[in-house]
Write a protein that holds these residues in place. Structure first.
Motif, PDB file in Angstrom:
ATOM      1  N   UNK A  39      29.859  63.639  29.884  1.00  0.00           N
ATOM      2  CA  UNK A  39      30.153  63.596  31.327  1.00  0.00           C
ATOM      3  C   UNK A  39      29.548  62.372  32.025  1.00  0.00           C
ATOM      4  N   UNK A  40      28.627  61.669  31.358  1.00  0.00           N
ATOM      5  CA  UNK A  40      28.009  60.475  31.948  1.00  0.00           C
ATOM      6  C   UNK A  40      28.613  59.167  31.448  1.00  0.00           C
ATOM      7  N   UNK A  41      29.522  59.221  30.511  1.00  0.00           N
ATOM      8  CA  UNK A  41      30.124  58.008  29.953  1.00  0.00           C
ATOM      9  C   UNK A  41      31.095  57.384  30.950  1.00  0.00           C
ATOM     10  N   UNK A  42      30.916  56.103  31.209  1.00  0.00           N
ATOM     11  CA  UNK A  42      31.827  55.380  32.107  1.00  0.00           C
ATOM     12  C   UNK A  42      32.688  54.383  31.356  1.00  0.00           C
ATOM     13  N   UNK A  43      32.282  54.026  30.144  1.00  0.00           N
ATOM     14  CA  UNK A  43      32.981  53.060  29.293  1.00  0.00           C
ATOM     15  C   UNK A  43      33.042  51.672  29.903  1.00  0.00           C
ATOM     16  N   UNK A  44      32.161  51.384  30.824  1.00  0.00           N
ATOM     17  CA  UNK A  44      31.980  50.030  31.340  1.00  0.00           C
ATOM     18  C   UNK A  44      30.534  49.865  31.763  1.00  0.00           C
ATOM     19  N   UNK A  55      35.814  49.259  28.621  1.00  0.00           N
ATOM     20  CA  UNK A  55      36.757  49.850  27.680  1.00  0.00           C
ATOM     21  C   UNK A  55      37.666  50.866  28.363  1.00  0.00           C
ATOM     22  N   UNK A  56      37.711  50.830  29.689  1.00  0.00           N
ATOM     23  CA  UNK A  56      38.627  51.708  30.414  1.00  0.00           C
ATOM     24  C   UNK A  56      40.040  51.138  30.306  1.00  0.00           C
ATOM     25  N   UNK A  57      41.029  52.005  30.490  1.00  0.00           N
ATOM     26  CA  UNK A  57      42.417  51.559  30.473  1.00  0.00           C
ATOM     27  C   UNK A  57      42.595  50.553  31.616  1.00  0.00           C
ATOM     28  N   UNK A  58      43.118  49.358  31.321  1.00  0.00           N
ATOM     29  CA  UNK A  58      43.303  48.355  32.376  1.00  0.00           C
ATOM     30  C   UNK A  58      44.265  48.847  33.452  1.00  0.00           C
ATOM     31  N   UNK A  59      43.983  48.455  34.678  1.00  0.00           N
ATOM     32  CA  UNK A  59      44.884  48.754  35.793  1.00  0.00           C
ATOM     33  C   UNK A  59      45.338  47.432  36.401  1.00  0.00           C
ATOM     34  N   UNK A  61      45.290  46.630  39.473  1.00  0.00           N
ATOM     35  CA  UNK A  61      44.276  46.225  40.456  1.00  0.00           C
ATOM     36  C   UNK A  61      43.115  45.478  39.782  1.00  0.00           C
ATOM     37  N   UNK A  62      42.660  45.993  38.647  1.00  0.00           N
ATOM     38  CA  UNK A  62      41.553  45.347  37.939  1.00  0.00           C
ATOM     39  C   UNK A  62      41.987  43.995  37.355  1.00  0.00           C
ATOM     40  N   UNK A  63      43.218  43.924  36.878  1.00  0.00           N
ATOM     41  CA  UNK A  63      43.737  42.648  36.361  1.00  0.00           C
ATOM     42  C   UNK A  63      43.733  41.609  37.470  1.00  0.00           C
ATOM     43  N   UNK A  64      44.251  41.969  38.621  1.00  0.00           N
ATOM     44  CA  UNK A  64      44.269  41.040  39.764  1.00  0.00           C
ATOM     45  C   UNK A  64      42.856  40.648  40.177  1.00  0.00           C
ATOM     46  N   UNK A  65      41.979  41.621  40.256  1.00  0.00           N
ATOM     47  CA  UNK A  65      40.601  41.384  40.687  1.00  0.00           C
ATOM     48  C   UNK A  65      39.874  40.406  39.763  1.00  0.00           C
ATOM     49  N   UNK A  66      40.130  40.498  38.484  1.00  0.00           N
ATOM     50  CA  UNK A  66      39.371  39.692  37.529  1.00  0.00           C
ATOM     51  C   UNK A  66      40.064  38.404  37.117  1.00  0.00           C
ATOM     52  N   UNK A  67      41.385  38.379  37.145  1.00  0.00           N
ATOM     53  CA  UNK A  67      42.107  37.179  36.714  1.00  0.00           C
ATOM     54  C   UNK A  67      42.628  36.328  37.869  1.00  0.00           C
ATOM     55  N   UNK A  68      42.887  36.950  39.009  1.00  0.00           N
ATOM     56  CA  UNK A  68      43.440  36.196  40.123  1.00  0.00           C
ATOM     57  C   UNK A  68      42.791  36.632  41.427  1.00  0.00           C
ATOM     58  N   UNK A  69      41.626  36.078  41.695  1.00  0.00           N
ATOM     59  CA  UNK A  69      40.889  36.363  42.928  1.00  0.00           C
ATOM     60  C   UNK A  69      40.444  35.038  43.531  1.00  0.00           C
ATOM     61  N   UNK A  70      41.375  34.336  44.239  1.00  0.00           N
ATOM     62  CA  UNK A  70      41.043  33.014  44.788  1.00  0.00           C
ATOM     63  C   UNK A  70      39.851  33.032  45.738  1.00  0.00           C
ATOM     64  N   UNK A  71      39.629  34.145  46.404  1.00  0.00           N
ATOM     65  CA  UNK A  71      38.526  34.248  47.359  1.00  0.00           C
ATOM     66  C   UNK A  71      37.229  34.700  46.696  1.00  0.00           C
ATOM     67  N   UNK A  72      37.280  35.037  45.431  1.00  0.00           N
ATOM     68  CA  UNK A  72      36.101  35.514  44.716  1.00  0.00           C
ATOM     69  C   UNK A  72      35.026  34.439  44.621  1.00  0.00           C
ATOM     70  N   UNK A  73      33.800  34.873  44.543  1.00  0.00           N
ATOM     71  CA  UNK A  73      32.677  33.934  44.494  1.00  0.00           C
ATOM     72  C   UNK A  73      32.457  33.366  43.096  1.00  0.00           C
ATOM     73  N   UNK A  74      32.977  34.048  42.076  1.00  0.00           N
ATOM     74  CA  UNK A  74      32.666  33.669  40.704  1.00  0.00           C
ATOM     75  C   UNK A  74      33.851  33.061  39.983  1.00  0.00           C
ATOM     76  N   UNK A  75      33.560  32.076  39.153  1.00  0.00           N
ATOM     77  CA  UNK A  75      34.582  31.453  38.308  1.00  0.00           C
ATOM     78  C   UNK A  75      34.848  32.320  37.078  1.00  0.00           C
ATOM     79  N   UNK A  76      33.843  33.043  36.619  1.00  0.00           N
ATOM     80  CA  UNK A  76      33.985  33.931  35.472  1.00  0.00           C
ATOM     81  C   UNK A  76      33.753  35.364  35.927  1.00  0.00           C
ATOM     82  N   UNK A  77      34.558  36.272  35.387  1.00  0.00           N
ATOM     83  CA  UNK A  77      34.398  37.694  35.689  1.00  0.00           C
ATOM     84  C   UNK A  77      34.493  38.469  34.376  1.00  0.00           C
ATOM     85  N   UNK A  78      34.087  39.727  34.378  1.00  0.00           N
ATOM     86  CA  UNK A  78      34.171  40.506  33.139  1.00  0.00           C
ATOM     87  C   UNK A  78      35.622  40.619  32.659  1.00  0.00           C
ATOM     88  N   UNK A  79      35.788  40.703  31.331  1.00  0.00           N
ATOM     89  CA  UNK A  79      37.129  40.919  30.779  1.00  0.00           C
ATOM     90  C   UNK A  79      37.741  42.165  31.400  1.00  0.00           C
TER      91      UNK A  79
END
Length: 105
Positions: A39-44, A55-59, A61-79
């Motif tokens: 019950x405590x496993x989050x898989x991330x 290791x969660x199923x990709x969504x 929203x998460x794809x956009x957040x990590x691969x295409x976030x022009x306003x994001x502060x970071x150049x690298x984000x988690x897979x």
């Protein structure tokens, strides 16, 4: 010529250091999750103190957040799925666009 070919063949069969590190981190992350009550496993989270994993199923929203976030502060984000980082292409695009706009003035 045959000896060069066999050396290349051996190199391809032998795991690279990068692959060994990724495999080790992946196993460590899975073991970390499996040691938790179900019950405590989050898989991330974080493994080895700083390497992100997810290791969660990709969504979408998460794809956009990590691969295409022009306003994001970071150049690298988690897979989106797996261990390590990915390039935020939206941020790269925004930085290149800003640099081009600056040099045009």
């Amino acid at each position: 010529m045959g000896s060069d070919h066999s050396k290349d063949e051996r190199r391809r069969r032998r795991p690279s250091l990068y692959r060994l590190i990724v495999a080790t981190l992946t196993i460590a992350a899975i073991v970390k999750e499996l040691r938790l009550p179900a019950e405590e496993r989050t898989w991330n989270g974080i493994v080895a103190g700083f390497v992100p994993y997810d290791f969660r199923m990709p969504t979408l929203e998460r794809v956009r957040e990590r691969l295409w976030d022009p306003e994001g502060a970071h150049l690298f984000s988690p897979h989106v799925f797996g261990v390590g980082w990915t390039v935020n292409l939206g941020r790269v695009f925004a930085l290149v666009r800003a640099k081009i706009a600056d040099s045009a003035q």
